[in-house]
Design a protein around this motif. Structure first.
Motif, PDB file in Angstrom:
ATOM      1  N   UNK A 123       0.817  -1.209   0.000  1.00 11.84           N
ATOM      2  CA  UNK A 123       0.000   0.000   0.000  1.00 11.84           C
ATOM      3  C   UNK A 123       0.856   1.267   0.000  1.00 11.84           C
ATOM      4  N   UNK A 124       2.024   1.201   0.649  1.00 14.95           N
ATOM      5  CA  UNK A 124       2.929   2.357   0.598  1.00 14.95           C
ATOM      6  C   UNK A 124       3.446   2.567  -0.821  1.00 14.95           C
ATOM      7  N   UNK A 139       1.488   7.384  -6.845  1.00 18.95           N
ATOM      8  CA  UNK A 139       0.615   8.496  -7.225  1.00 18.95           C
ATOM      9  C   UNK A 139       1.033   9.823  -6.605  1.00 18.95           C
ATOM     10  N   UNK A 140       2.042   9.806  -5.742  1.00 23.93           N
ATOM     11  CA  UNK A 140       2.439  11.050  -5.074  1.00 23.93           C
ATOM     12  C   UNK A 140       3.010  12.042  -6.080  1.00 23.93           C
ATOM     13  N   UNK A 141       2.604  13.296  -5.927  1.00 22.95           N
ATOM     14  CA  UNK A 141       3.107  14.372  -6.790  1.00 22.95           C
ATOM     15  C   UNK A 141       2.408  14.493  -8.120  1.00 22.95           C
ATOM     16  N   UNK A 142       1.450  13.605  -8.399  1.00 20.26           N
ATOM     17  CA  UNK A 142       0.751  13.668  -9.682  1.00 20.26           C
ATOM     18  C   UNK A 142      -0.520  14.501  -9.549  1.00 20.26           C
ATOM     19  N   UNK A 143      -0.774  15.318 -10.549  1.00 16.26           N
ATOM     20  CA  UNK A 143      -1.989  16.128 -10.566  1.00 16.26           C
ATOM     21  C   UNK A 143      -3.141  15.302 -11.114  1.00 16.26           C
ATOM     22  N   UNK A 144      -4.245  15.273 -10.334  1.00 14.82           N
ATOM     23  CA  UNK A 144      -5.415  14.490 -10.760  1.00 14.82           C
ATOM     24  C   UNK A 144      -6.574  15.445 -11.001  1.00 14.82           C
ATOM     25  N   UNK A 145      -6.951  15.564 -12.245  1.00 17.40           N
ATOM     26  CA  UNK A 145      -8.067  16.443 -12.598  1.00 17.40           C
ATOM     27  C   UNK A 145      -9.041  15.678 -13.485  1.00 17.40           C
ATOM     28  N   UNK A 146     -10.311  15.725 -13.131  1.00 13.41           N
ATOM     29  CA  UNK A 146     -11.329  15.080 -13.957  1.00 13.41           C
ATOM     30  C   UNK A 146     -11.472  13.607 -13.653  1.00 13.41           C
ATOM     31  N   UNK A 185      -4.242   2.498 -11.201  1.00 20.70           N
ATOM     32  CA  UNK A 185      -2.803   2.327 -11.028  1.00 20.70           C
ATOM     33  C   UNK A 185      -2.454   1.907  -9.599  1.00 20.70           C
ATOM     34  N   UNK A 186      -3.146   2.507  -8.621  1.00 23.02           N
ATOM     35  CA  UNK A 186      -2.880   2.165  -7.221  1.00 23.02           C
ATOM     36  C   UNK A 186      -3.243   0.706  -6.921  1.00 23.02           C
ATOM     37  N   UNK A 187      -4.406   0.284  -7.421  1.00 31.62           N
ATOM     38  CA  UNK A 187      -4.837  -1.099  -7.182  1.00 31.62           C
ATOM     39  C   UNK A 187      -3.880  -2.086  -7.851  1.00 31.62           C
TER      40      UNK A 187
END
Length: 338
Positions: free
Chosen positions: A21-22, A28-35, A45-47
């Protein structure tokens, strides 16, 4: 290389979950998520990242344990005594199941996220399901790590022609091993003795031979042994070996001749291996010849050593010839390997 050395420490379910989980969060850290589309891709991607960490680590645990059907029989027997082969197989099967199940569940949740209005709750549900699968095999992971720690302590006994030395303490066994190997033999840990098994090697005509003394196993009467020690002795039967029993007719070892004869009789009865009986300390004035003795030696002066070595190598060759002439009685193993 010892057969169990490549098994790494087996992590607990909690350690695996934290790691997966870490790593997923860091992806995803530092990525801009819009929409919605970018949020969907981020959750997918996390899963998938978490699932890949789980499945890779679990698959590696299974892969690093040896195939038990391909283990030399000596190690198979010792493994069964110490941790139980069937129990190991069951735990490895559970870990293998979890690896495949996590992959399947992750793919299923990726599909659910694509159909959901908001992917975040589905991703959290997926994480909960993955963590639950891992938690369900925690007892297997703990057992496998315990087994790994035990099996790594087994002696490095090679699958090569072996001379097993037997006889009471102080009759000259370790001196004999040192004499014929030309060096200080290795003392390897052995789970059934306090002193560890003594292993030496020598080469004759391009063939490497192994010499093995097992203090605590083949140096006292069977009546003094517990069940595990008896099983450990049984495991020695599966080495490509002959047995040399050393007696001390001078009795300077501290054991009377009659006691030594009784131990010899027990070794004969319990070992279905070629046996050579040798008397050491031929240099001592109190040494006397005995009917049971085939050859006399002195590990102090070197008397008779070469003759004994020639006879032992003849016995190994005779044993191999007999084995090659006998029809195989083993049936093919129908169990599948992990």
């Amino acid at each position: 290389m010892m057969i169990f050395e490549k098994i790494h420490t087996v992590p607990t379910s909690e350690e695996l979950t934290n790691k997966a989980f870490k790593r997923a969060a860091r992806a995803m850290s530092g990525k801009t998520i819009e929409g919605r589309e970018s949020r969907l891709r981020a959750n997918e991607s996390m899963v998938l990242t978490a699932a890949n960490i789980f499945t890779d680590n679990l698959a590696n645990i299974v892969r690093r344990f040896p195939s038990f059907e391909q283990l030399p029989r000596f190690y198979y027997e010792l493994t069964d005594i110490l941790v139980g082969v069937e129990k190991l197989k069951m735990s490895l099967a559970s870990v293998d199941w979890a690896s495949r199940k996590i992959h399947e569940v992750a793919r299923s949740y990726v599909g659910k996220m694509r159909d959901a209005d908001t992917p975040d709750p589905v991703r959290k549900e997926a994480f909960g399901r993955l963590a639950s699968i891992i938690k369900s095999i925690n007892k297997d992971l703990l057992f496998l790590n315990e087994a790994r720690n035990i099996l790594r302590k087994l002696p490095d006994v090679q699958d090569e022609p072996t001379i097993v030395i037997a006889g009471y303490p102080n009759v000259g066994k370790s001196s004999f091993v040192s004499k014929i190997t030309g060096a200080s033999p290795e003392i390897a840990p052995y789970p059934f003795t306090t002193k560890g098994v003594t292993i030496g090697h020598f080469i004759r005509d391009g063939i490497r031979y192994q010499v093995m003394d097992t203090p605590g196993l083949l140096d006292r009467p069977m009546a003094e042994r517990n069940d595990i020690e008896r099983q450990a002795i049984t495991a020695i039967h599966f080495l490509d070996a002959v047995v040399m029993f050393i007696m001390d007719p001078s009795e300077s070892c501290g054991y009377e001749i009659e006691d030594q004869k009784r131990l010899l009789a027990e070794i004969r009865e319990n070992f279905d291996l070629p046996l050579l009986v040798v008397a050491n300390k031929a240099d001592r004035p109190e040494f006397r010849k005995m009917d049971e003795i085939e050859l006399n030696i002195s590990t102090i002066t070197g008397e008779g050593i070469e003759e004994v070595m020639d006879r032992l190598l003849e016995m190994i060759e005779e044993k191999r010839l007999r084995a090659s002439e006998e029809p195989s009685t083993e049936e093919p193993d129908e169990e599948s390997t992990l």
